[in-house]
Design a protein around this motif. Structure first.
Motif, mmCIF file in Angstrom:
data_model
loop_
_atom_site.group_PDB
_atom_site.id
_atom_site.type_symbol
_atom_site.label_atom_id
_atom_site.label_comp_id
_atom_site.label_asym_id
_atom_site.label_seq_id
_atom_site.Cartn_x
_atom_site.Cartn_y
_atom_site.Cartn_z
ATOM 1 N N TYR A 130 32.639 35.618 43.593
ATOM 2 C CA TYR A 130 31.545 36.571 43.740
ATOM 3 C C TYR A 130 30.264 35.900 44.230
ATOM 4 O O TYR A 130 29.986 34.747 43.895
ATOM 5 C CB TYR A 130 31.269 37.261 42.403
ATOM 6 N N ASP A 131 29.493 36.655 44.991
ATOM 7 C CA ASP A 131 28.182 36.187 45.457
ATOM 8 C C ASP A 131 27.160 36.596 44.412
ATOM 9 O O ASP A 131 26.696 37.737 44.385
ATOM 10 C CB ASP A 131 27.865 36.812 46.819
ATOM 11 N N ASN A 140 28.127 35.997 32.755
ATOM 12 C CA ASN A 140 29.355 36.784 32.900
ATOM 13 C C ASN A 140 30.569 36.053 32.332
ATOM 14 O O ASN A 140 31.468 36.674 31.763
ATOM 15 C CB ASN A 140 29.599 37.120 34.370
ATOM 16 N N SER A 141 30.605 34.720 32.498
ATOM 17 C CA SER A 141 31.709 33.943 31.950
ATOM 18 C C SER A 141 31.762 34.098 30.433
ATOM 19 O O SER A 141 32.835 34.320 29.857
ATOM 20 C CB SER A 141 31.551 32.460 32.322
ATOM 21 N N PHE A 142 30.608 33.986 29.809
ATOM 22 C CA PHE A 142 30.558 34.130 28.348
ATOM 23 C C PHE A 142 30.909 35.556 27.930
ATOM 24 O O PHE A 142 31.637 35.769 26.946
ATOM 25 C CB PHE A 142 29.159 33.758 27.833
ATOM 26 N N SER A 143 30.421 36.541 28.693
ATOM 27 C CA SER A 143 30.696 37.944 28.370
ATOM 28 C C SER A 143 32.185 38.259 28.488
ATOM 29 O O SER A 143 32.750 38.966 27.650
ATOM 30 C CB SER A 143 29.897 38.870 29.301
ATOM 31 N N ILE A 144 32.817 37.736 29.527
ATOM 32 C CA ILE A 144 34.256 37.955 29.706
ATOM 33 C C ILE A 144 35.042 37.308 28.574
ATOM 34 O O ILE A 144 36.017 37.880 28.076
ATOM 35 C CB ILE A 144 34.716 37.394 31.067
ATOM 36 N N SER A 145 34.614 36.120 28.161
ATOM 37 C CA SER A 145 35.276 35.439 27.043
ATOM 38 C C SER A 145 35.193 36.256 25.765
ATOM 39 O O SER A 145 36.149 36.315 24.985
ATOM 40 C CB SER A 145 34.645 34.056 26.822
ATOM 41 N N MET A 146 34.041 36.896 25.551
ATOM 42 C CA MET A 146 33.862 37.717 24.366
ATOM 43 C C MET A 146 34.625 39.047 24.496
ATOM 44 O O MET A 146 35.100 39.600 23.497
ATOM 45 C CB MET A 146 32.372 38.006 24.136
ATOM 46 N N VAL A 188 43.917 28.852 34.710
ATOM 47 C CA VAL A 188 42.693 29.633 34.492
ATOM 48 C C VAL A 188 42.591 30.757 35.527
ATOM 49 O O VAL A 188 42.225 31.889 35.191
ATOM 50 C CB VAL A 188 41.451 28.726 34.555
ATOM 51 N N SER A 189 42.948 30.442 36.776
ATOM 52 C CA SER A 189 42.852 31.440 37.854
ATOM 53 C C SER A 189 43.758 32.634 37.592
ATOM 54 O O SER A 189 43.373 33.783 37.821
ATOM 55 C CB SER A 189 43.217 30.804 39.199
ATOM 56 N N GLY A 190 44.980 32.365 37.122
ATOM 57 C CA GLY A 190 45.917 33.444 36.853
ATOM 58 C C GLY A 190 45.394 34.409 35.807
ATOM 59 O O GLY A 190 45.501 35.631 35.958
ATOM 60 N N ALA A 191 44.796 33.854 34.752
ATOM 61 C CA ALA A 191 44.246 34.706 33.689
ATOM 62 C C ALA A 191 42.964 35.383 34.159
ATOM 63 O O ALA A 191 42.758 36.578 33.915
ATOM 64 C CB ALA A 191 43.983 33.866 32.443
ATOM 65 N N ALA A 192 42.107 34.611 34.835
ATOM 66 C CA ALA A 192 40.816 35.142 35.268
ATOM 67 C C ALA A 192 40.979 36.263 36.286
ATOM 68 O O ALA A 192 40.259 37.271 36.218
ATOM 69 C CB ALA A 192 39.965 34.018 35.858
ATOM 70 N N LEU A 197 39.902 41.729 38.003
ATOM 71 C CA LEU A 197 40.327 42.985 38.616
ATOM 72 C C LEU A 197 40.129 44.166 37.675
ATOM 73 O O LEU A 197 39.733 45.258 38.096
ATOM 74 C CB LEU A 197 41.801 42.889 39.036
ATOM 75 N N ARG A 198 40.405 43.934 36.405
ATOM 76 C CA ARG A 198 40.232 45.010 35.426
ATOM 77 C C ARG A 198 38.757 45.365 35.271
ATOM 78 O O ARG A 198 38.405 46.546 35.206
ATOM 79 C CB ARG A 198 40.815 44.595 34.078
ATOM 80 N N ILE A 199 37.906 44.338 35.249
ATOM 81 C CA ILE A 199 36.469 44.587 35.106
ATOM 82 C C ILE A 199 35.903 45.217 36.377
ATOM 83 O O ILE A 199 35.010 46.061 36.324
ATOM 84 C CB ILE A 199 35.732 43.274 34.775
ATOM 85 N N GLU A 200 36.425 44.829 37.542
ATOM 86 C CA GLU A 200 35.995 45.419 38.802
ATOM 87 C C GLU A 200 36.252 46.929 38.813
ATOM 88 O O GLU A 200 35.451 47.701 39.344
ATOM 89 C CB GLU A 200 36.715 44.758 39.981
ATOM 90 N N LYS A 201 37.375 47.331 38.249
ATOM 91 C CA LYS A 201 37.706 48.753 38.188
ATOM 92 C C LYS A 201 36.685 49.527 37.366
ATOM 93 O O LYS A 201 36.421 50.699 37.603
ATOM 94 C CB LYS A 201 39.097 48.963 37.602
ATOM 95 N N ASP A 202 36.102 48.820 36.368
ATOM 96 C CA ASP A 202 35.082 49.441 35.536
ATOM 97 C C ASP A 202 33.686 49.272 36.124
ATOM 98 O O ASP A 202 32.699 49.658 35.497
ATOM 99 C CB ASP A 202 35.112 48.843 34.126
#
Length: 205
Positions: A130-131, A140-146, A188-192, A197-202
């Motif tokens: 992402y840009d 965002n990294s921390f938010s996704i982890s949570m 990490v890439s496979g999980a991320a 993609l799921r967050i993009e949908k939201d």
């Protein structure tokens, strides 16, 4: 189906392993000045995220382009990562050198390590995909982890097991040098990628 046919699982596995080796060599070469580790890591994630879904065919070209495009932000991210890891090292020294480390100190050390992992584990793939500003990528990294704690913990466990295996004996150490970093990045890439993609949908990224 023949074992060596183009569509066989063996051939696909060997092709992917070759790609991983190529990407790992590129990462090692571009990380040699040490200060460029961050840019090289972002570039490696840029390719690895595409490899997860078989979207990448020009590994060297894509890596070099991503390295150039993300040099500044990747370098700053690496400097922050190095500072955080050094702080954890100092903290670990306090714990392990103390004759009787307090429970409070141990808890703080564990929480600090978890916070650092959550802050940086997805920061590099986020920067690659992402840009966005460095501050937002870290947030965002921390938010996704949570948001996905179990998946993030699974990523941590898998990476920990992989790291252990790569240091198990001399043969595995050689294998680890050849493909170790990229296997970790690919994990990490496979999980991320699935979480992104799921967050993009939201519409949250």
């Amino acid at each position: 189906m023949s074992l060596f046919s183009q569509d066989s699982k063996f051939t696909k596995f060997m092709s992917r392993l070759t790609d991983v080796c190529r990407l790992n060599i590129l990462w090692l070469l571009f990380s040699l000045p040490v200060v460029t580790v961050g840019a090289a890591t972002v570039a490696a994630y840029s390719v690895a995220l595409k490899m997860v879904d078989d979207e990448e065919s020009y590994i060297t070209k894509s890596f070099i382009q991503a390295f150039r495009n993300n040099f500044k932000q990747g370098t700053l991210l690496w400097l922050l990562t190095a500072a955080a890891l050094y702080a954890l090292y100092i903290d670990a020294q306090l714990v392990f050198t103390a004759e009787k480390p307090s429970i409070g100190l141990c808890v703080v050390s564990i929480l600090s390590a978890a916070a650092v992992f959550c802050t940086f584990v997805y920061a590099y793939p986020l920067t690659a995909r992402y840009d966005n500003t460095l501050q937002n990528n870290l947030r965002n990294s921390f938010s996704i982890s949570m948001k996905y704690p179990l998946r993030t913990f699974a990523v941590f466990l898998i990476c920990a097991v992989e790291t252990y295996l790569f240091t198990f004996n001399m043969l595995m150490e050689v294998f680890g040098i050849l493909v170790g970093p990229m296997i970790l990045f690919y994990t990490v890439s496979g999980a991320a990628k699935r979480m992104f993609l799921r967050i993009e949908k939201d519409n949250q990224l």
